[in-house]
Design an enzyme around this catalytic site. Structure first.
Site, PDB file in Angstrom:
ATOM      1  N   LYS A 165       7.132  -2.885   9.493  1.00 47.73           N
ATOM      2  CA  LYS A 165       5.682  -2.969   9.608  1.00 47.73           C
ATOM      3  C   LYS A 165       5.231  -2.540  10.995  1.00 47.73           C
ATOM      4  CE  LYS A 165       5.289  -6.970   6.488  1.00 47.73           C
ATOM      5  NZ  LYS A 165       4.837  -8.384   6.372  1.00 47.73           N
ATOM      6  N   VAL A 166       3.943  -2.309  11.097  1.00 53.38           N
ATOM      7  CA  VAL A 166       3.313  -2.088  12.393  1.00 53.38           C
ATOM      8  C   VAL A 166       2.170  -3.078  12.520  1.00 53.38           C
ATOM      9  CG1 VAL A 166       2.049  -0.496  13.866  1.00 53.38           C
ATOM     10  CG2 VAL A 166       3.943   0.334  12.489  1.00 53.38           C
TER      11      VAL A 166
ATOM     12  N   LYS B 227       2.479  -0.537   6.882  1.00 51.54           N
ATOM     13  CA  LYS B 227       3.838  -0.941   6.553  1.00 51.54           C
ATOM     14  C   LYS B 227       4.491   0.092   5.663  1.00 51.54           C
ATOM     15  CE  LYS B 227       2.411  -3.963   2.716  1.00 51.54           C
ATOM     16  NZ  LYS B 227       2.472  -5.338   2.200  1.00 51.54           N
TER      17      LYS B 227
ATOM     18  N   GLY C 295       8.811   1.220   3.984  1.00 50.43           N
ATOM     19  CA  GLY C 295      10.065   0.724   3.458  1.00 50.43           C
ATOM     20  C   GLY C 295      10.957   0.069   4.491  1.00 50.43           C
TER      21      GLY C 295
ATOM     22  N   LEU D 119      -1.379  -3.149  10.785  1.00 51.41           N
ATOM     23  CA  LEU D 119      -1.916  -1.789  10.847  1.00 51.41           C
ATOM     24  C   LEU D 119      -1.317  -0.903   9.761  1.00 51.41           C
ATOM     25  CD1 LEU D 119      -1.927  -1.149  14.710  1.00 51.41           C
ATOM     26  CD2 LEU D 119      -3.813  -1.930  13.255  1.00 51.41           C
TER      27      LEU D 119
ATOM     28  N   ASP E  19       6.552  18.150  13.392  1.00 47.72           N
ATOM     29  CA  ASP E  19       5.847  17.383  12.356  1.00 47.72           C
ATOM     30  C   ASP E  19       4.365  17.260  12.690  1.00 47.72           C
ATOM     31  OD1 ASP E  19       5.771  16.086   9.921  1.00 47.72           O
ATOM     32  OD2 ASP E  19       6.207  14.116  10.752  1.00 47.72           O
TER      33      ASP E  19
END
EC number: 2.7.11.1
Length: 525
Positions: A104-105, A99, A101, A97, A218
């Site tokens: 990842k997802v 990524k 630094g 889905l 945010d």
């Protein structure tokens, strides 16, 4: 998935961070830290006086939810007695889905034990990268603890949290509707009734966070995800500030420049009123196609936020214009929502006069956009730049020192909904009821974050009860957390139901237009 200003990083890394990283999908910001490149105090304040005085008055009192929650004693043997022990092997990787630094997802399917066959999003963070910086460690701690603490229909659900020797894993509900960012990019602007729906749901999520003493800080389109039905889900809690109650202020410089309140830029102290400024900036973005104040660079953008007059297009209704003016007040003390009523003040504005708040909370109001999904695994609302990649969770061959691993004690978590099914299966006995406690802020504006090995994760195991040399063997732990009764919505966190084929085509709710956003804020579709 990128739009007018998509930051580098997974689901937007805030603008104050400038790391070279890949885009990631909105619920899971991977790039936790970036250099504070906001310019000096002199740069922020030069060039004249503000249009309005920067009065950062205290926040009025409001009640904190301290509900008593039932606790169960969870141990390595009790939770993992038979069917499973939560670890990476419990999940089948389906798609990438996003990524960045730090990791990842993935879209994953659970293949063992409770929730077998269900689809989730798995956020993977590399410990070695996180422990290099105290701020990054604090951001990770804040996100994990807040996701455990907060349960609300319009906030993403944390299902599991676990770790191996070198990685941290967060298993979250999969939000197949993608980012609100994507819908804004496709449409250009929203009609007012469309914007009203999204802003109303977001206001309820912000109000719930504020009741828990949490400032979101945010708010932006990339951090607002949509579920399979099109309802809002706030994501990415790495920049949240915990334990802000009754007039307390914080000074941390964080957030995304275009949506950042003036008092944050001035570093004069801020409270929950900053979230209502951000809501106003988001509303302006939805209705006009760009945030209210943008410049050629960060310095010019900051100058405009601090000093420029708010320009409102003539096509906006009187109600919309009035709400924008009241949310985008530079004087934080006079900003709508800054008083004791918090979200109630915002929701009482005439712009929301047609909203039935009880039905909205129950998710009975039909969203203006409902994603067309072919199956519960559908990733059509995510960036194909990532979804077409082969999903691979790189081998976990890193090793941290004993002292470094102390930081991650207590990271493991199992959602109460999962524990309930385990409890029934293994006949857990309920223990005494105990009030939830709030942990302190993970950050300080003056000195670096200092870690207390035994209690860094708030609800985790102490150093005396866990072996720091074998973090992979930490027992499953949880504490009582609030349970939201959303049975009236007929919706489960995961898997996401498949949309019925007779539900009709997607009907546009806004007029597409050429984007007015600066180049760095746009997404090339």
């Amino acid at each position: 998935m990128r739009r007018r200003r998509r930051r580098d990083g997974f689901y937007p890394a805030p603008d104050f961070r400038d790391r070279e990283a890949e885009d990631m999908a909105g619920v899971f910001d991977i790039d936790l830290d970036q250099p504070e490149d906001a310019g000096s105090e002199d740069e922020l304040e030069e060039g004249g006086q503000l249009n309005e005085s920067m009065d950062h008055g205290g926040v009025g009192p409001y009640e904190l939810g301290m509900e008593h929650c039932e606790k169960f004693e969870i141990s390595e043997t009790s939770v993992n007695r038979g069917p499973e022990k939560i670890r990476p092997e419990c999940f089948e990787l389906l798609r990438v889905l996003g990524k960045g630094g730090y990791g990842k997802v993935f879209q994953v399917r659970k293949v063992t034990g409770a929730n077998t066959g269900k689809i989730f999003a798995m956020k993977v963070l590399k410990k070695a990268m996180i422990v290099r910086n105290a701020k990054d460690t604090a951001h990770t701690k804040a996100e994990r603890n807040i996701l455990e603490e907060v349960k609300h229909p319009f906030i993403v659900d944390l299902i599991y949290a676990f770790q191996t020797g070198g990685k941290l894993y967060l298993i979250l509900e999969y939000l197949s509707g993608g980012e609100l960012f994507m819908q804004l990019e496709r449409e250009g602007i929203f009609m007012e009734d469309t914007a009203c729906f999204y802003l109303a749901e977001i206001s309820m999520a912000l109000g719930h966070l504020h009741q828990k003493g949490i400032i979101y800080r945010d708010l932006k389109p990339e951090n607002i995800m949509l579920n399979h039905q099109g309802h809002v889900k706030l994501t990415d809690f790495g920049l949240c500030k915990e334990s802000i109650h009754d007039g307390t202020v914080t000074h941390t410089f964080c957030g995304t420049i275009e949506y950042m309140a003036p008092e944050i830029l001035m570093r004069s102290g801020h409270n929950r009123a900053v979230d209502w400024w951000s809501l106003g900036a988001l509303m302006y973005d939805m209705l006009t196609g760009a945030p209210p104040f943008t410049g050629e660079n960060r310095k010019k953008t900051i100058d405009k936020i601090l000093k420029c007059k708010l320009n409102l297009p003539p096509y906006l209704t009187q109600e919309a214009r009035d709400l924008l003016k009241k949310l985008l007040k530079r004087n934080a003390a006079s900003r709508l929502g800054a008083g004791p009523g918090d979200a109630g003040e915002v929701q009482a504005h005439p712009f929301f006069r047609h909203i039935n708040w009880e039905e909205l909370l129950a998710r009975k109001v039909e969203p203006p956009f409902k994603p067309l999904l072919q199956s519960e695994e559908d990733v059509s609302q995510f960036d194909s730049k990532f979804t077409r990649q082969t999903p691979v969770d790189s081998p976990d061959d890193s090793t941290l020192s004993e002292s470094a691993n102390q930081v991650f004690l207590g990271f493991t978590y199992v959602a109460p909904s999962v524990l309930e099914s385990v409890k029934e299966k293994f006949s857990f006995e309920p223990k005494i009821r105990s009030p939830r406690r709030f942990i302190g802020s993970p950050r300080t504006p003056v000195s670096p974050v200092k870690f207390s090995p035994g209690d860094f994760w708030g609800r985790g195991a102490s150093a005396s009860t866990a072996n720091p040399q074998t973090p992979v063997e930490y027992p499953m732990e949880t504490s009582g957390i609030e349970q939201m009764d959303v049975t009236t919505s007929g919706e489960a966190s995961a898997p996401l139901p498949i949309r019925q084929p007779n539900s009709g085509p997607y009907k546009k709710q806004a007029f597409p237009m050429i984007s007015k956003r600066p180049e760095h804020l746009r997404m090339n579709l």
